[in-house]
Design an enzyme around this catalytic site. Structure first.
Site, PDB file in Angstrom:
ATOM      1  N   SER A  71       0.835  -1.208   0.000  1.00 13.37           N
ATOM      2  CA  SER A  71       0.000   0.000   0.000  1.00 13.37           C
ATOM      3  C   SER A  71       0.868   1.257   0.000  1.00 13.37           C
ATOM      4  O   SER A  71       0.543   2.238  -0.676  1.00 13.37           O
ATOM      5  CB  SER A  71      -0.911   0.005   1.234  1.00 13.37           C
ATOM      6  OG  SER A  71      -1.756  -1.119   1.247  1.00 13.37           O
ATOM      7  N   HIS A  74       2.110   1.719  -3.528  1.00 11.51           N
ATOM      8  CA  HIS A  74       1.088   2.157  -4.481  1.00 11.51           C
ATOM      9  C   HIS A  74       0.576   3.561  -4.183  1.00 11.51           C
ATOM     10  O   HIS A  74       0.110   4.253  -5.094  1.00 11.51           O
ATOM     11  CB  HIS A  74      -0.056   1.154  -4.503  1.00 11.51           C
ATOM     12  CG  HIS A  74       0.342  -0.159  -5.094  1.00 11.51           C
ATOM     13  ND1 HIS A  74      -0.243  -1.355  -4.731  1.00 11.51           N
ATOM     14  CD2 HIS A  74       1.281  -0.470  -6.016  1.00 11.51           C
ATOM     15  CE1 HIS A  74       0.320  -2.337  -5.411  1.00 11.51           C
ATOM     16  NE2 HIS A  74       1.245  -1.831  -6.181  1.00 11.51           N
TER      17      HIS A  74
END
Length: 405
Positions: A71, A74
C-alpha cells in the site's frame, strides 16, 4: 527526549478525476475513500516533524521497526496520468508506515494495557493496529471495527510510523510480551512489525473464510494462494498451521516461491510457465480447492484462472477471498458461482475478533514469521526502496530499522 524527529512524508495534489463525486465520508481537499480517483503527483520527502505528545487515552511509542507495505508503494506510485495507484482511504500529507513495533515512552491518563488491565507505565514492548476505529458506530457495535464509519488509518490519512515516534490510541495497542519467552529483543521487535500484515492474512483466511463454520474451509481442505507477497506468504504459514491438507502457492518469482515453501506451502505453481487450472487439478487429483486467496492485485488476470478451476474441479462451495486492493473490476461469470455453489468474499484489514492477540500468540507458540523479512534498511533509504518495489519482486518484506538510526 528530543522535540523534533525525522519522518518519511507523502505529499500529493487533490485533483479529482472528472467523473469523481465526493462521497458522504470524504472531506473536500483533505481525504477520500477512493484515493486513485483523487490524489495526483505523489511526492515522498524526509522532513522534520514535532515529536507527538500523549493525550488522554493515548500513548507515544518509540518505533523500533516498520515494514514497507505494498500500500505504501502504491500510494507513492503514479499511473500514466499521475494519479496514485492505491484505491483506498487516503489523506495527505501524511507520515507513511503502519506495520510497526516499538516501546511505549509516554502514556496519557486512561491509557490501559489490555494484557494487564493496568495503566501503561512506559517501557512496554508493543505493536498496534493501523485501523483506528471509533467504537461507537454501527459496524463497530456489530463487532466489525475494520469497517468503522469514522475510520482513520495510520500511514494513510493519519501520521504513521516511519518516524522515531508515533502517537496512537491505547485501545489499538497490543503487548508483545508473549514473544519474549522464545525470542531475543531484536527478534521481538522485528516480529512485532510483522503482526499487522500477518493479521491481514489471518482475517482473510480464518475470520472471513469461516474456518470451521458450516460452509467454510476446514482442516483437510485444499487451499490455493495467488500471490507470494507478504500477505500471501503469511497465509501459507497460517493455513498450514490450521490444518490445510495441501497449500498451493501460485507465484512466478522464484525467490518468493521458495520462501512460500519455507513458510508452509506444499506446492508452488509458476502461472507464467504452467497452466494454472491443469496444475491445481493435477496436484489435488481433480478436487481443486475450498479456498482461493486473491493476493496479487491483478484480478483481471488472476480471477479468470480461478473461475476456470472452480468450474472444472470436483469440490463444491469454493470461496474466492479477495484481499489485495485493486482499482480494476473482476470479470465474474455468475453461472459458475451458481452451478458450483461458489462465493466471492472481500476481506479488509485486520481488526476485530481478536486477530492481533491470536497472531501474537501463534508467533509465541512457534509460528516464526521472521523469514518474511528479506531486507533491512534505514529511514533515509525508504524513498529509493519505494521506487524499487514498483518493479522488483525479489524481496518479500523490506523493514525499516529505526532502532539503528
Amino acid at each position: 527526549m528530543s522535540t523534533k524527529m525525522r519522518a518519511v512524508v507523502l505529499h500529493a495534489d487533490w485533483d479529482p478525476k472528472p467523473e469523481f463525486k465526493l462521497g458522504p465520508k470524504d472531506i473536500e481537499g483533505r481525504q477520500t475513500y477512493l484515493g486513485s480517483k483523487v490524489w495526483r503527483n505523489p511526492r515522498v520527502t524526509i522532513e522534520e516533524r514535532d515529536v507527538p505528545q500523549a493525550g488522554p487515552g493515548e500513548v507515544v511509542i518509540e518505533v523500533k521497526a516498520c515494514g514497507i507495505c505494498g500500500s505504501d508503494v502504491h500510494m507513492a506510485q503514479p499511473d500514466e496520468q499521475g494519479y496514485i495507484l492505491y484505491p483506498g482511504l487516503t489523506g495527505f500529507p501524511a507520515v507513511l508506515g503502519h506495520e510497526f513495533s516499538g516501546v511505549i515512552v509516554d502514556a496519557g491518563p486512561g491509557a490501559f494495557d489490555k494484557r494487564t488491565n493496568k495503566p501503561f507505565k512506559g517501557g512496554e514492548a508493543v505493536c498496534a493496529e493501523e485501523m483506528l476505529w471509533c467504537g461507537a458506530c454501527q459496524p463497530c457495535a456489530d463487532g466489525w471495527p475494520n469497517h468503522c464509519e469514522r475510520l482513520d488509518e495510520l500511514g494513510f490519512n493519519v501520521d504513521g510510523a516511519m518516524a522515531k515516534y508515533i502517537k496512537v490510541p491505547a485501545r489499538v495497542v497490543w503487548s508483545l510480551e508473549p514473544l519474549r519467552e522464545h525470542y531475543s529483543d531484536e527478534e521481538v521487535f522485528l516480529l512485532g512489525s510483522l503482526v499487522e500484515p500477518t493479521s491481514v492474512a489471518y482475517n482473510a483466511v480464518i475470520e472471513r473464510s469461516g474456518w470451521g463454520i458450516l460452509g467454510g474451509i476446514r482442516p483437510g481442505d485444499n487451499v490455493v494462494i495467488c500471490g507470494g507477497g507478504p500477505i500471501g506468504i503469511a497465509a501459507c504459514a497460517i493455513l498450514k498451521r490450521q490444518g490445510a491438507a495441501k497449500v498451493i502457492l501460485s507465484e512466478p518469482e522464484p525467490s518468493r516461491a521458495e520462501l512460500g515453501r519455507k513458510m508452509g506451502a506444499d506446492y508452488t505453481i509458476n502461472p507464467l510457465q504452467e497452466d494454472f487450472t491443469e496444475r491445481v487439478l493435477e496436484i489435488t487429483h481433480g478436487y481443486g480447492a475450498a479456498l482461493y486467496l486473491e493476493a496479487t492485485g491483478l484480478p483481471t488476470i488472476v480471477y479468470p484462472q480461478i473461475e476456470k478451476t472452480i468450474w472444472e474441479q470436483k469440490t463444491l462451495n469454493a470461496r474466492v477471498m479477495v484481499v489485495a486492493r485493486a482499482d480494476a473490476k473482476m470479470p465474474v461469470t455468475g453461472e459458475v458461482l451458481q452451478v458450483r455453489r461458489a462465493q466471492i468474499i472481500g476481506a479488509q484489514g485486520h481488526s476485530g475478533h481478536g486477530t492481533f492477540p491470536r497472531v501474537i500468540e501463534s508467533m509465541a507458540a512457534g509460528m516464526n514469521m521472521l523469514p518474511m523479512i528479506t531486507k533491512q534498511i534505514t529511514l533515509d533509504e525508504v524513498p529509493e526502496n519505494l521506487v524499487t518495489l514498483r518493479t522488483d519482486r525479489k524481496e518479500c518484506k523490506i523493514t525499516v530499522r529505526l532502532d539503528k538510526e
